[in-house]
Scaffold this motif. Sequence first.
Motif, PDB file in Angstrom:
ATOM      1  N   ASN A   1      36.667  39.885  28.066  1.00  0.00           N
ATOM      2  CA  ASN A   1      36.817  40.594  29.343  1.00  0.00           C
ATOM      3  C   ASN A   1      37.033  39.614  30.491  1.00  0.00           C
ATOM      4  N   LYS A   2      36.296  38.487  30.489  1.00  0.00           N
ATOM      5  CA  LYS A   2      36.495  37.474  31.527  1.00  0.00           C
ATOM      6  C   LYS A   2      37.901  36.885  31.446  1.00  0.00           C
ATOM      7  N   ALA A   3      38.341  36.598  30.237  1.00  0.00           N
ATOM      8  CA  ALA A   3      39.679  36.026  30.064  1.00  0.00           C
ATOM      9  C   ALA A   3      40.754  37.017  30.499  1.00  0.00           C
ATOM     10  N   THR A   4      40.572  38.287  30.155  1.00  0.00           N
ATOM     11  CA  THR A   4      41.541  39.315  30.534  1.00  0.00           C
ATOM     12  C   THR A   4      41.592  39.487  32.046  1.00  0.00           C
ATOM     13  N   SER A   5      40.420  39.535  32.676  1.00  0.00           N
ATOM     14  CA  SER A   5      40.405  39.702  34.133  1.00  0.00           C
ATOM     15  C   SER A   5      41.023  38.498  34.830  1.00  0.00           C
ATOM     16  N   TYR A   6      40.812  37.296  34.290  1.00  0.00           N
ATOM     17  CA  TYR A   6      41.433  36.108  34.879  1.00  0.00           C
ATOM     18  C   TYR A   6      42.954  36.173  34.743  1.00  0.00           C
ATOM     19  N   MET A   7      43.446  36.565  33.566  1.00  0.00           N
ATOM     20  CA  MET A   7      44.892  36.625  33.346  1.00  0.00           C
ATOM     21  C   MET A   7      45.548  37.677  34.235  1.00  0.00           C
ATOM     22  N   GLU A   8      44.815  38.729  34.581  1.00  0.00           N
ATOM     23  CA  GLU A   8      45.373  39.775  35.436  1.00  0.00           C
ATOM     24  C   GLU A   8      45.228  39.447  36.913  1.00  0.00           C
ATOM     25  N   SER A   9      44.441  38.455  37.255  1.00  0.00           N
ATOM     26  CA  SER A   9      44.220  38.120  38.663  1.00  0.00           C
ATOM     27  C   SER A   9      45.399  37.339  39.226  1.00  0.00           C
ATOM     28  N   SER A  10      45.441  37.263  40.547  1.00  0.00           N
ATOM     29  CA  SER A  10      46.544  36.556  41.204  1.00  0.00           C
ATOM     30  C   SER A  10      46.400  35.036  41.060  1.00  0.00           C
ATOM     31  N   THR A  11      45.174  34.542  40.865  1.00  0.00           N
ATOM     32  CA  THR A  11      45.007  33.093  40.689  1.00  0.00           C
ATOM     33  C   THR A  11      45.672  32.617  39.408  1.00  0.00           C
ATOM     34  N   ALA A  12      45.641  33.442  38.382  1.00  0.00           N
ATOM     35  CA  ALA A  12      46.294  33.057  37.123  1.00  0.00           C
ATOM     36  C   ALA A  12      47.793  32.923  37.327  1.00  0.00           C
ATOM     37  N   VAL A  13      48.377  33.857  38.066  1.00  0.00           N
ATOM     38  CA  VAL A  13      49.815  33.810  38.329  1.00  0.00           C
ATOM     39  C   VAL A  13      50.158  32.564  39.141  1.00  0.00           C
ATOM     40  N   THR A  14      49.317  32.260  40.143  1.00  0.00           N
ATOM     41  CA  THR A  14      49.531  31.058  40.961  1.00  0.00           C
ATOM     42  C   THR A  14      49.396  29.795  40.123  1.00  0.00           C
ATOM     43  N   ASP A  15      48.355  29.752  39.271  1.00  0.00           N
ATOM     44  CA  ASP A  15      48.155  28.585  38.410  1.00  0.00           C
ATOM     45  C   ASP A  15      49.303  28.398  37.441  1.00  0.00           C
ATOM     46  N   ILE A  16      49.769  29.480  36.845  1.00  0.00           N
ATOM     47  CA  ILE A  16      50.876  29.403  35.889  1.00  0.00           C
ATOM     48  C   ILE A  16      52.136  28.894  36.596  1.00  0.00           C
ATOM     49  N   LYS A  17      52.403  29.410  37.803  1.00  0.00           N
ATOM     50  CA  LYS A  17      53.580  28.946  38.550  1.00  0.00           C
ATOM     51  C   LYS A  17      53.443  27.470  38.906  1.00  0.00           C
ATOM     52  N   LYS A  18      52.233  27.038  39.320  1.00  0.00           N
ATOM     53  CA  LYS A  18      52.013  25.640  39.686  1.00  0.00           C
ATOM     54  C   LYS A  18      52.252  24.734  38.474  1.00  0.00           C
ATOM     55  N   TYR A  19      51.697  25.093  37.316  1.00  0.00           N
ATOM     56  CA  TYR A  19      51.878  24.283  36.112  1.00  0.00           C
ATOM     57  C   TYR A  19      53.326  24.297  35.640  1.00  0.00           C
ATOM     58  N   LYS A  20      53.986  25.424  35.808  1.00  0.00           N
ATOM     59  CA  LYS A  20      55.396  25.505  35.425  1.00  0.00           C
ATOM     60  C   LYS A  20      56.239  24.588  36.316  1.00  0.00           C
ATOM     61  N   ASP A  21      55.951  24.587  37.620  1.00  0.00           N
ATOM     62  CA  ASP A  21      56.697  23.721  38.539  1.00  0.00           C
ATOM     63  C   ASP A  21      56.457  22.250  38.233  1.00  0.00           C
ATOM     64  N   ILE A  22      55.197  21.879  37.962  1.00  0.00           N
ATOM     65  CA  ILE A  22      54.879  20.485  37.630  1.00  0.00           C
ATOM     66  C   ILE A  22      55.576  20.084  36.330  1.00  0.00           C
ATOM     67  N   ASN A  23      55.538  20.967  35.349  1.00  0.00           N
ATOM     68  CA  ASN A  23      56.183  20.698  34.065  1.00  0.00           C
ATOM     69  C   ASN A  23      57.697  20.529  34.240  1.00  0.00           C
ATOM     70  N   MET A  24      58.313  21.386  35.070  1.00  0.00           N
ATOM     71  CA  MET A  24      59.756  21.298  35.286  1.00  0.00           C
ATOM     72  C   MET A  24      60.109  20.000  36.024  1.00  0.00           C
ATOM     73  N   LEU A  25      59.274  19.599  36.980  1.00  0.00           N
ATOM     74  CA  LEU A  25      59.502  18.347  37.701  1.00  0.00           C
ATOM     75  C   LEU A  25      59.429  17.153  36.749  1.00  0.00           C
ATOM     76  N   ASN A  26      58.415  17.136  35.874  1.00  0.00           N
ATOM     77  CA  ASN A  26      58.280  16.046  34.900  1.00  0.00           C
ATOM     78  C   ASN A  26      59.436  16.043  33.905  1.00  0.00           C
ATOM     79  N   THR A  27      59.832  17.222  33.460  1.00  0.00           N
ATOM     80  CA  THR A  27      60.944  17.331  32.514  1.00  0.00           C
ATOM     81  C   THR A  27      62.241  16.839  33.154  1.00  0.00           C
ATOM     82  N   THR A  28      62.461  17.211  34.408  1.00  0.00           N
ATOM     83  CA  THR A  28      63.665  16.772  35.122  1.00  0.00           C
ATOM     84  C   THR A  28      63.681  15.260  35.278  1.00  0.00           C
ATOM     85  N   GLU A  29      62.541  14.684  35.630  1.00  0.00           N
ATOM     86  CA  GLU A  29      62.459  13.232  35.811  1.00  0.00           C
ATOM     87  C   GLU A  29      62.700  12.495  34.489  1.00  0.00           C
TER      88      GLU A  29
END
Length: 197
Positions: free
Chosen positions: A66-94
């Motif tokens: 339930n904690k994991a599900t509520s975290y995944m549905e929260s807006s912080t999870a979306v923000t964290d996923i976008k942040k990690y995706k951007d960092i990953n894309m920056l590293n991949t590009t470099e």
Amino acid sequence: MIEALKVWVINITIAIFFITAVEMILPDNNMKKYAKFVLGLMLIVVIINPIIKIFNKDFNFYSYTNKATSYMESSTAVTDIKKYKDINMLNTTENFKKNLEKQCIIDLEQSYPENKYNADIDIIYDDKKAVFNINKIEIGIVDKGVRNIRKIEINAKSVNASKRDILKGEQGDKIKRLLSSKFKISANIVTVYKLNL
């Protein structure tokens, strides 16, 4: 203890029947492997749940899910996923840029071994097409032999030492053609210059 063991075996049996039934009705496509992965995770949870309870009496698997599900549905999870995706894309590009520059230097030194080369490549990732686009390639040629003296301009305010002399002759054109055919790009985005060190 025997009653708990009996319940555990019954839960494992029910989980296996459930997993088998779901696998039988799944169509044969790419989704099947993901479904099998999730079903396998469910079976692992059913198997290890009593073992965890031996070590931790207060363990409740459902509260963790339930904690994991509520975290995944929260807006912080979306923000964290976008942040990690951007960092990953920056590293991949470099990394892609560095590898492309190394490959460019290797190709030039194999084709034209009379010089040493430096490469600077400007790339950008296109999200819509999911490809890297090469915007600009700059190739610096360093003669292996005697080096030219740098051109120095002296102003009242500062001293400027030019490090680049753009090549427009046959040597520059053949390097442009090589890179253009190798990377399937326009020769107009390739700049070749003499690098005065």
